[in-house]
Design an enzyme around this catalytic site. Structure first.
Site, PDB file in Angstrom:
ATOM      1  N   HIS A  56       0.842  -1.194   0.000  1.00  0.00           N
ATOM      2  CA  HIS A  56       0.000   0.000   0.000  1.00  0.00           C
ATOM      3  C   HIS A  56       0.880   1.248   0.000  1.00  0.00           C
ATOM      4  O   HIS A  56       2.070   1.185   0.296  1.00  0.00           O
ATOM      5  CB  HIS A  56      -0.822   0.088   1.292  1.00  0.00           C
ATOM      6  CG  HIS A  56      -1.734  -1.051   1.562  1.00  0.00           C
ATOM      7  ND1 HIS A  56      -3.080  -0.984   1.344  1.00  0.00           N
ATOM      8  CD2 HIS A  56      -1.493  -2.280   2.082  1.00  0.00           C
ATOM      9  CE1 HIS A  56      -3.648  -2.127   1.721  1.00  0.00           C
ATOM     10  NE2 HIS A  56      -2.711  -2.928   2.172  1.00  0.00           N
TER      11      HIS A  56
ATOM     12  N   ASP B 296      -3.519   2.797  -4.730  1.00  0.00           N
ATOM     13  CA  ASP B 296      -2.176   2.659  -4.161  1.00  0.00           C
ATOM     14  C   ASP B 296      -1.587   1.271  -4.407  1.00  0.00           C
ATOM     15  O   ASP B 296      -2.345   0.318  -4.558  1.00  0.00           O
ATOM     16  CB  ASP B 296      -2.218   2.975  -2.640  1.00  0.00           C
ATOM     17  CG  ASP B 296      -3.121   2.025  -1.860  1.00  0.00           C
ATOM     18  OD1 ASP B 296      -4.300   1.865  -2.232  1.00  0.00           O
ATOM     19  OD2 ASP B 296      -2.640   1.428  -0.877  1.00  0.00           O
TER      20      ASP B 296
ATOM     21  N   GLU C 259       2.389  -0.854   4.430  1.00  0.00           N
ATOM     22  CA  GLU C 259       2.157   0.507   3.948  1.00  0.00           C
ATOM     23  C   GLU C 259       3.502   1.185   3.714  1.00  0.00           C
ATOM     24  O   GLU C 259       4.393   1.143   4.575  1.00  0.00           O
ATOM     25  CB  GLU C 259       1.383   1.342   4.984  1.00  0.00           C
ATOM     26  CG  GLU C 259      -0.039   0.877   5.231  1.00  0.00           C
ATOM     27  CD  GLU C 259      -1.050   1.448   4.242  1.00  0.00           C
ATOM     28  OE1 GLU C 259      -0.639   2.200   3.317  1.00  0.00           O
ATOM     29  OE2 GLU C 259      -2.244   1.143   4.394  1.00  0.00           O
TER      30      GLU C 259
ATOM     31  N   HIS D 293      -2.374  -2.822  -3.541  1.00  0.00           N
ATOM     32  CA  HIS D 293      -3.764  -2.673  -3.107  1.00  0.00           C
ATOM     33  C   HIS D 293      -4.681  -2.449  -4.310  1.00  0.00           C
ATOM     34  O   HIS D 293      -5.801  -2.946  -4.366  1.00  0.00           O
ATOM     35  CB  HIS D 293      -3.859  -1.502  -2.119  1.00  0.00           C
ATOM     36  CG  HIS D 293      -5.094  -1.520  -1.281  1.00  0.00           C
ATOM     37  ND1 HIS D 293      -5.411  -0.484  -0.440  1.00  0.00           N
ATOM     38  CD2 HIS D 293      -6.088  -2.439  -1.143  1.00  0.00           C
ATOM     39  CE1 HIS D 293      -6.569  -0.776   0.162  1.00  0.00           C
ATOM     40  NE2 HIS D 293      -6.990  -1.944  -0.239  1.00  0.00           N
TER      41      HIS D 293
HETATM   42 ZN   LIG Z   1      -4.032   0.673   0.507  1.00  0.00          ZN
END
Ligand SMILES: [Zn+2]
Length: 171
Positions: free
Chosen positions: A24, A152, A106, A142
């Site tokens: 992400h 993303d 992330e 993602h």
């Molecule tokens: Zn995401």
């Protein structure tokens, strides 16, 4: 690696193998790097009054297993044995609810910004480590598991670079 435990996780379904990594990108406020808003969001401490955008997301109960900051620093929010809440409605190769069987990572970033060398390096080391612990078989963005809903990590994420690093074990 810094540990900042998020309350936003629960049990994975029994017997499930963690086979997927979901990459992400996030920045809070969007497009701005630095600060502690991402950590606050994932630990349910984001102040809705601190920025107009935060008002729309402060109520969310979300998390990822890991965050890679712009300087490559790693933060861990959820143990990989637990199910973090990062993917939302999602599907990978016909299998829905990707949170059940994935690790969420992330990167601090935005769709229109290139990622930092230090982030690729940290991500590579992290993946190398995860591959020794988990039966990982795939890595996806993602946007691939939630097409039309999520963009993303975005077009500036260099998948080829990551995959070459992994393939050559230059880590
Ligand atoms: Zn995401």
């Amino acid at each position: 690696m810094r540990e900042l435990w998020s309350p936003n996780h629960d049990e994975r379904p029994p017997g499930v193998e963690v086979s997927l990594v979901v990459v992400h990108a996030i920045s809070l406020p969007p497009g701005q790097f630095g600060g502690d808003a991402i950590e606050r969001l994932f630990t349910n401490r984001l102040d809705p009054a601190a920025h107009p955008y935060f008002e729309s997301i402060a109520h969310l109960r979300v998390s990822s297993h890991f965050l890679v900051r712009r300087d490559g620093a790693l933060v861990r929010f959820v143990p990989v044995e637990r199910r973090a809440w990062h993917a939302g409605a999602s599907s990978w190769r016909g299998r829905s609810r990707c949170n059940d069987f994935s690790v969420g990572i992330e990167l601090e970033g935005a769709d229109d910004a290139p990622f930092e060398d230090a982030q690729y390096a940290a991500l590579g080391v992290l993946l190398f480590d995860l591959r020794r612990q988990l039966p990982l078989r795939a890595i996806a963005g993602h946007s691939e598991i939630a097409p039309g809903r999520k963009t993303d990590p975005g077009p500036r994420f260099d998948w080829q670079r990551l995959l070459l690093d992994l393939a050559s074990n230059r880590l």
